[in-house]
Scaffold this motif. Structure first.
Motif, PDB file in Angstrom:
ATOM      1  N   ASP A  65       0.900  -1.240   0.052  1.00 40.12           N
ATOM      2  CA  ASP A  65       0.160  -0.042  -0.015  1.00 40.12           C
ATOM      3  C   ASP A  65       1.031   1.395   0.040  1.00 40.12           C
ATOM      4  O   ASP A  65       1.516   1.800   1.027  1.00 40.12           O
ATOM      5  CB  ASP A  65      -0.838  -0.045   1.385  1.00 40.12           C
ATOM      6  CG  ASP A  65      -1.718   1.124   1.321  1.00 40.12           C
ATOM      7  OD1 ASP A  65      -1.704   2.156   0.493  1.00 40.12           O
ATOM      8  OD2 ASP A  65      -2.970   0.870   1.925  1.00 40.12           O
ATOM      9  N   LYS A  67       0.500   4.541  -0.365  1.00 42.85           N
ATOM     10  CA  LYS A  67       0.249   5.652   0.447  1.00 42.85           C
ATOM     11  C   LYS A  67       0.421   5.514   2.099  1.00 42.85           C
ATOM     12  O   LYS A  67       0.948   6.011   2.564  1.00 42.85           O
ATOM     13  CB  LYS A  67      -1.165   5.968   0.126  1.00 42.85           C
ATOM     14  CG  LYS A  67      -1.326   7.001  -1.035  1.00 42.85           C
ATOM     15  CD  LYS A  67      -2.661   7.646  -1.184  1.00 42.85           C
ATOM     16  CE  LYS A  67      -2.694   8.264  -2.547  1.00 42.85           C
ATOM     17  NZ  LYS A  67      -3.986   8.787  -2.828  1.00 42.85           N
ATOM     18  N   ALA A  68      -0.011   4.204   2.535  1.00 42.71           N
ATOM     19  CA  ALA A  68       0.292   3.816   3.717  1.00 42.71           C
ATOM     20  C   ALA A  68       1.782   3.708   4.029  1.00 42.71           C
ATOM     21  O   ALA A  68       2.344   4.393   5.310  1.00 42.71           O
ATOM     22  CB  ALA A  68      -0.055   2.357   4.101  1.00 42.71           C
ATOM     23  N   ILE A  69       2.575   3.387   3.167  1.00 44.84           N
ATOM     24  CA  ILE A  69       4.042   3.485   3.366  1.00 44.84           C
ATOM     25  C   ILE A  69       4.498   4.943   3.374  1.00 44.84           C
ATOM     26  O   ILE A  69       5.248   5.317   4.346  1.00 44.84           O
ATOM     27  CB  ILE A  69       4.596   2.951   2.339  1.00 44.84           C
ATOM     28  CG1 ILE A  69       4.281   1.121   2.114  1.00 44.84           C
ATOM     29  CG2 ILE A  69       6.301   3.087   2.183  1.00 44.84           C
ATOM     30  CD1 ILE A  69       4.978   0.413   2.982  1.00 44.84           C
ATOM     31  N   ASP A  71       2.821   7.467   4.504  1.00 48.10           N
ATOM     32  CA  ASP A  71       2.168   8.009   5.654  1.00 48.10           C
ATOM     33  C   ASP A  71       3.236   7.447   6.808  1.00 48.10           C
ATOM     34  O   ASP A  71       3.429   8.159   7.846  1.00 48.10           O
ATOM     35  CB  ASP A  71       0.925   7.584   5.991  1.00 48.10           C
ATOM     36  CG  ASP A  71      -0.171   8.478   4.959  1.00 48.10           C
ATOM     37  OD1 ASP A  71       0.263   9.506   4.762  1.00 48.10           O
ATOM     38  OD2 ASP A  71      -1.207   7.894   4.633  1.00 48.10           O
ATOM     39  N   LEU A  72       3.426   6.195   6.626  1.00 50.01           N
ATOM     40  CA  LEU A  72       4.481   5.752   7.764  1.00 50.01           C
ATOM     41  C   LEU A  72       5.745   6.644   7.838  1.00 50.01           C
ATOM     42  O   LEU A  72       6.359   6.610   8.807  1.00 50.01           O
ATOM     43  CB  LEU A  72       4.408   4.145   7.686  1.00 50.01           C
ATOM     44  CG  LEU A  72       3.400   3.276   8.094  1.00 50.01           C
ATOM     45  CD1 LEU A  72       3.564   1.885   7.545  1.00 50.01           C
ATOM     46  CD2 LEU A  72       3.224   3.350   9.652  1.00 50.01           C
TER      47      LEU A  72
ATOM     48  N   PHE B  79       9.758   4.468  17.416  1.00 54.21           N
ATOM     49  CA  PHE B  79      10.801   4.431  16.297  1.00 54.21           C
ATOM     50  C   PHE B  79      12.002   4.273  16.878  1.00 54.21           C
ATOM     51  O   PHE B  79      12.463   4.637  17.889  1.00 54.21           O
ATOM     52  CB  PHE B  79      10.995   5.587  15.482  1.00 54.21           C
ATOM     53  CG  PHE B  79       9.676   6.107  14.837  1.00 54.21           C
ATOM     54  CD1 PHE B  79       8.988   5.310  13.778  1.00 54.21           C
ATOM     55  CD2 PHE B  79       8.744   6.952  15.497  1.00 54.21           C
ATOM     56  CE1 PHE B  79       7.869   5.546  13.260  1.00 54.21           C
ATOM     57  CE2 PHE B  79       7.640   7.478  14.750  1.00 54.21           C
ATOM     58  CZ  PHE B  79       6.989   6.651  13.970  1.00 54.21           C
ATOM     59  N   GLU B 314       7.129   0.557  15.610  1.00 58.79           N
ATOM     60  CA  GLU B 314       7.055   0.501  13.975  1.00 58.79           C
ATOM     61  C   GLU B 314       7.951  -0.925  13.807  1.00 58.79           C
ATOM     62  O   GLU B 314       7.304  -1.667  12.840  1.00 58.79           O
ATOM     63  CB  GLU B 314       8.031   1.418  13.451  1.00 58.79           C
ATOM     64  CG  GLU B 314       8.232   1.210  11.910  1.00 58.79           C
ATOM     65  CD  GLU B 314       9.350   2.292  11.369  1.00 58.79           C
ATOM     66  OE1 GLU B 314       9.017   2.855  10.280  1.00 58.79           O
ATOM     67  OE2 GLU B 314      10.581   2.436  12.285  1.00 58.79           O
ATOM     68  N   TYR B 349      -2.558  -3.070   6.016  1.00 59.28           N
ATOM     69  CA  TYR B 349      -2.014  -1.854   6.571  1.00 59.28           C
ATOM     70  C   TYR B 349      -2.643  -0.953   7.503  1.00 59.28           C
ATOM     71  O   TYR B 349      -2.469  -0.401   8.218  1.00 59.28           O
ATOM     72  CB  TYR B 349      -1.650  -1.079   5.039  1.00 59.28           C
ATOM     73  CG  TYR B 349      -0.205  -1.359   4.420  1.00 59.28           C
ATOM     74  CD1 TYR B 349       0.872  -0.927   4.952  1.00 59.28           C
ATOM     75  CD2 TYR B 349      -0.090  -2.306   3.553  1.00 59.28           C
ATOM     76  CE1 TYR B 349       2.274  -1.333   4.450  1.00 59.28           C
ATOM     77  CE2 TYR B 349       1.021  -2.740   2.912  1.00 59.28           C
ATOM     78  CZ  TYR B 349       2.240  -1.938   3.382  1.00 59.28           C
ATOM     79  OH  TYR B 349       3.425  -2.568   2.776  1.00 59.28           O
ATOM     80  N   LYS B 353      -1.263   0.328  10.684  1.00 57.45           N
ATOM     81  CA  LYS B 353      -1.247   1.586  11.077  1.00 57.45           C
ATOM     82  C   LYS B 353      -2.108   2.173  12.325  1.00 57.45           C
ATOM     83  O   LYS B 353      -1.800   2.886  13.029  1.00 57.45           O
ATOM     84  CB  LYS B 353      -1.899   2.563   9.988  1.00 57.45           C
ATOM     85  CG  LYS B 353      -0.670   2.877   8.607  1.00 57.45           C
ATOM     86  CD  LYS B 353      -1.412   3.728   7.610  1.00 57.45           C
ATOM     87  CE  LYS B 353      -1.607   4.917   7.625  1.00 57.45           C
ATOM     88  NZ  LYS B 353      -2.421   5.523   6.445  1.00 57.45           N
TER      89      LYS B 353
END
Lengths: 438, 504
Positions: A65, A67-69, A71-72, B79, B314, B349, B353
């Motif tokens: 994904d 966009k998810a990447i 955003d992260l 992180f 993360e 995802y 997230k």
């Protein structure tokens, strides 16, 4: 498995390339691989080639994904403990120039005696830095203003004190953005010695007559000769000087002349760079009629892309939307976006109290792609543009009268890639299949 | 200027004390300073004390936003350069504990070498150039697949990973000499084993599949092998059934085991137990807090700010025997909650997230004005805070909610007073002396405080150990506790004392 969403297949003089916007890398590939990627016929690619492409992020899992990447990535850059901390410091918000397009017009100090940061504010700035930034984190300092060289002694004091209390500068260097009028041999030497000045950005808006009309002293006197003289000498003391050329419809035609002059008169570590004039704060009603639209500017930029040596990079964040960046003005006010230096209404705090406007500060840290305007939703160059390279406009649309501008790559990415390939043909990495063939 | 809302001020042992949740700093001062502070006459404080209180965030500007400061550290903790893995090498178990939260997803197989190899590949794809790794071996019962522990460790080593921590959560039944030595070869330095009371209660609760008791075997295993490891944490799952037997058990532990075997009480409250009588034996959060207070002497740590767990990081990963990836390690084996697998990486995802979105804004409403928000972190369980519709337990409050001062006082009695007594040249009541020692301490402390604004500069390590969902305590009898991090006199703790855990 599939080709990563934000990628481009390019052919150039019989060779085949694929560019990955997610990480800004380019790869030369075989015709077979090119064809397979183009036709989404991934099964026809050899396992070895597949894993080579996957390791470099060109081939991704079906569930990947993008966009998810992104955003992260933004979240990490915004919050993770930084490898460097960026500070844009205005030792003075005064300026000896009077450029008609200056975006600081409303919050700049325009008449002598120049107002400078006081010793008290400077000392408190040091304390603020000590309380905010671990001493082990290198500082990326940009001396800014106003015109910072109206206060070289403040730069020297702050830069020296920061080193005395233990801070290092990123890459052991310092950068200054100056109009160049006081980039004298004496000042340069001093700042090289005391604060590790290594690079500068100076603006030249055209050949003598054009420049003098656009960038005069406050009393109207031209500045071209002084600046060109300074740059020619200062370049010997510095690693590089970027000569920024701010173009609009009235001076764009003189750019070739200027480039010629720069090539002939200035040392080779002076690099011209074309940029567009478009600011929020200029009240002059005629101003907008001379500015380029984003698309017009793209056509200009395309002509001068050859000045650049790099590939387009993903650009999603700036120091303003991270926890590791502040702008500080001459009175000690803190800003997130350093173009706002001096504009106290958007200060997030000051060096005495730290952050005072938490609501504003926190808002700066909320950037993600869901905040992008609708037109970006299906844009094919989203990672490179990051909705106009400007988190300020994305997060605070009401602060701006003009909308989010697309970057030139929106129209000309393929041209830029070809220009890069032409220049760097021999150093571009080849895919494993191509490597085997040789 | 004002006192931060997460500062707790109280009188104790002839002094006034202030404890700051935001950074677990503790300071003391005399009555006159106390009066000045309470009357907002901060400018009348000595410059040293004032400076100390400002730099360590006891005193903040009027506009200071404590929750924003706390959120900043929550965000930063997500992180890390260290990849944190909780690896279920098998989801099968030789035990049949009635309260097991894995009851519905316990399996039979164990991890194949193919899956193990793919885990290494997955880690290579996620690792930073430093290639640091911290592993908790987990299951099921990991020692049913000890060969995989060794195999995978060797594979990580061959791939040049730097394994900065390796520990195991085991029931201890198979911790025989052969397995213990295997763990040593695999670099495991710390173990967690559960003992649920003395023999008569343990053997009722933690039984083999055939119903046989396990106490004698476990105790014998620990006795024979404890010397091979840095530390064995003995977890006691506290509930109403067990609590009365705890003193007896502790005495037994103290007399039977070497000092590196350290007991601690944990809160049994699991999400997945369907047994209807189970709820009746569990403590409520308030009841647990009371029990916790009785056993403070097991672990004299100052309350620490809670920044999340490996699930909110993360690079914190739970991995089951089939290679599925999870955020919360209690989900390991529960495929419905997988966020991906080691072949495809993250596949869900949205779920991934969501875990990374943990912040004070995910806390339930009841936390809004709570005075111990920072040390409780919305119930010390991001799962319950982030997925309120899925938790059957709900957000539970930490013991500090009721007993913050008692907990800090306990720490003072066992960590500060003994130091005072050891330093007889320090008078007990002179406020001027206190101020002077602030000055001296300040000179030493300022460079440290610069480096440590509010968060320890140490690398965050996403580690399952020490982040147990139900674990509210820490381990170690007072006399075994390392007192190295309590700075003398006015500022006692500038660091989070996680250090020891991380070293282990």
């Amino acid at each position: 498995m599939r080709l990563v969403r934000y990628s481009n297949l390019v052919t150039f003089e019989g060779d085949f390339y694929v560019f990955n916007q997610m990480n800004g890398t380019i790869l030369q590939i075989s015709y077979d691989t090119y064809k397979a990627l183009k036709n989404q016929d991934y099964d026809s690619i050899s396992e070895e080639e597949k894993s080579f492409l996957a390791n470099r992020g060109f081939l991704v899992k079906d569930t990947y994904d993008e966009k998810a990447i992104l955003d992260l990535d933004i979240q990490r850059i915004s919050h993770a403990r930084p490898s460097t901390f960026s500070l844009a410091i205005g030792p003075t918000m005064s300026c000896n120039f009077n450029c008609f397009y200056c975006f600081e017009q409303d919050f700049r100090h325009k008449t002598p005696p120049w107002r400078k940061m006081s010793k008290e504010t400077a000392d408190q700035t040091i304390k603020f830095v000590q309380n905010t930034i671990p001493v082990s984190t290198p500082l990326e300092i940009i001396w800014y203003g106003g015109e910072p060289l109206l206060a070289p002694e403040v730069i020297e004091y702050l830069g020296t004190r920061l080193q005395e209390v233990g801070y290092q500068f990123k890459d052991n260097e310092t950068f200054i953005i100056t109009n160049g009028y006081y980039l004298t041999e004496k000042n340069v030497k001093k700042l090289v010695d005391t604060v590790k000045l290594r690079r500068a950005q100076v603006t030249i808006d055209g050949p003598r007559n054009i420049h003098n009309r656009r960038r005069p002293l406050i009393d109207g006197t031209g500045t071209y000769d002084v600046i060109m003289g300074n740059v020619a000498i200062a370049a010997h003391y510095l690693d590089s000087i970027v000569l920024k050329i701010n173009v609009d419809k009235t001076n764009v035609e003189y750019v070739p002349d200027l480039l010629d002059i720069i090539k002939n008169e200035l040392p080779s570590n002076v690099f011209p760079s074309v940029d567009s004039v478009a600011t929020e704060t200029v009240e002059n009603p005629k101003f907008s009629s001379i500015c380029f639209t984003a698309q017009e500017y793209a056509s200009v930029y395309k002509q001068y892309f050859f000045l650049r040596n790099d590939l387009p990079r993903p650009s999603l964040t700036c120091s303003a939307n991270t926890e590791s960046g502040f702008g500080i003005d001459d009175e000690g006010y803190l800003y997130k976006c350093w173009e706002e230096l001096g504009k106290k209404s958007v200060a997030v705090g000051n060096v005495w109290e730290g952050i005072t406007n938490y609501e504003l500060y926190k808002k700066w840290l909320t950037l993600d792609t869901s905040k992008y305007p609708e037109k970006c939703e299906s844009c094919s160059i989203l990672p490179l543009c990051g909705a106009g390279h400007c988190p300020n406009k994305i997060l605070f649309p009401d602060h701006y009268s003009n909308s989010i501008d697309c970057i030139p790559a929106k129209w000309f990415l393929e041209d830029f890639l070809k220009s890069y390939i032409k220049k760097h043909r021999n150093s571009i990495e080849k895919s494993i299949t191509l490597q085997r063939r040789q | 200027m004002r006192l931060s809302k997460y500062v707790h001020v109280f009188p104790f042992e002839g002094y006034y004390w202030a404890f700051n949740e935001l950074n677990a700093n503790l300071i003391n001062f005399g009555y006159s300073d106390y009066r000045k502070i309470m009357n907002n006459e901060f400018d009348k404080l000595s410059p040293n004390l004032l400076d100390l209180m400002k730099t360590s965030l006891f005193l903040v500007s009027d506009t200071f936003d404590e929750d924003a400061e706390y959120d900043k550290n929550i965000q930063k903790s997500k992180f890390s350069n260290v990849l944190g893995l909780t690896i279920g090498v098998t989801m099968s178990c030789n035990f049949n504990c009635f309260y097991c939260f894995e009851q519905e997803y316990r399996g039979t197989g164990k991890m194949s070498k193919e899956t193990a190899d793919q885990i290494v590949k997955f880690c290579l794809s996620r690792a930073t150039p430093e290639k640091m790794l911290s592993i908790t071996w987990y299951g099921g019962e990991p020692l049913l697949a000890s060969d995989i522990i060794e195999y995978l460790t060797n594979k990580f080593r061959e791939a040049n990973f730097n394994i900065v921590g390796s520990d195991i959560i085991t029931n201890g039944y198979l911790l025989n000499k052969r397995n213990a030595e295997l763990l040593v070869r695999a670099g495991v330095t710390s173990l967690q084993i559960t003992i649920d009371g003395p023999k008569q209660t343990h053997d009722k609760r933690r039984i083999l599949r055939n119903g046989a008791g396990t106490y004698d075997v476990i105790v014998n295993n620990i006795k024979e092998n404890a010397h091979l490891f840095n530390n064995i944490q003995l977890r006691i799952n506290a509930d109403k059934e067990i609590i009365e037997y705890v003193p007896e058990l502790l005495e037994e532990i103290r007399t039977t085991f070497p000092p590196n075997v350290t007991p601690y009480l944990a809160f049994v409250r699991t999400e997945s137990v369907k047994n209807p009588t189970f709820g009746e034996v569990c403590f409520s959060d308030k009841e647990y807090a009371e029990a916790y207070l009785d056993y403070l002497y097991l672990g004299t740590q100052l309350p620490q700010p809670y920044y999340g767990c490996s699930a909110t990081m993360e690079n914190g990963w739970g991995i089951d025997d089939e290679g599925y990836l999870y955020k919360c390690w209690e989900d390991v084996g529960n495929k419905k909650h997988a966020v991906g697998d080691v072949w495809n990486g993250i596949t869900n995802y949205d779920l991934y997230k969501k875990w990374l979105s943990y912040s004070t804004s995910s806390f339930p409403n009841k936390c809004k004005d709570c005075s111990v928000k920072v040390v409780c972190g919305g119930g010390k369980c991001p799962f319950r805070a982030l997925f309120p519709d899925e938790t059957t337990v709900g957000v539970l409050c930490s013991p500090e909610k009721w007993y913050m001062e008692d907990i800090v006082k306990y720490w003072i009695v066992h960590n500060v007073i003994p130091q005072w007594q050891a330093n007889s040249n320090v008078s007990q009541n002179a406020a001027t002396q206190a101020t002077e020692s602030v000055a001296q301490e300040n000179q030493k402390a300022i460079p440290i405080s610069i480096d440590l604004p509010n968060l320890p500069e140490k690398e965050n390590i996403p580690s399952a150990q020490g982040n147990f969902k139900n674990d509210q305590g820490s381990s170690g009898f007072p006399d075994q506790k390392n007192k190295g991090n309590s700075l003398f006199k006015n500022i006692f703790s500038r660091f989070s004392n996680k250090k020891e855990d991380e070293k282990a």
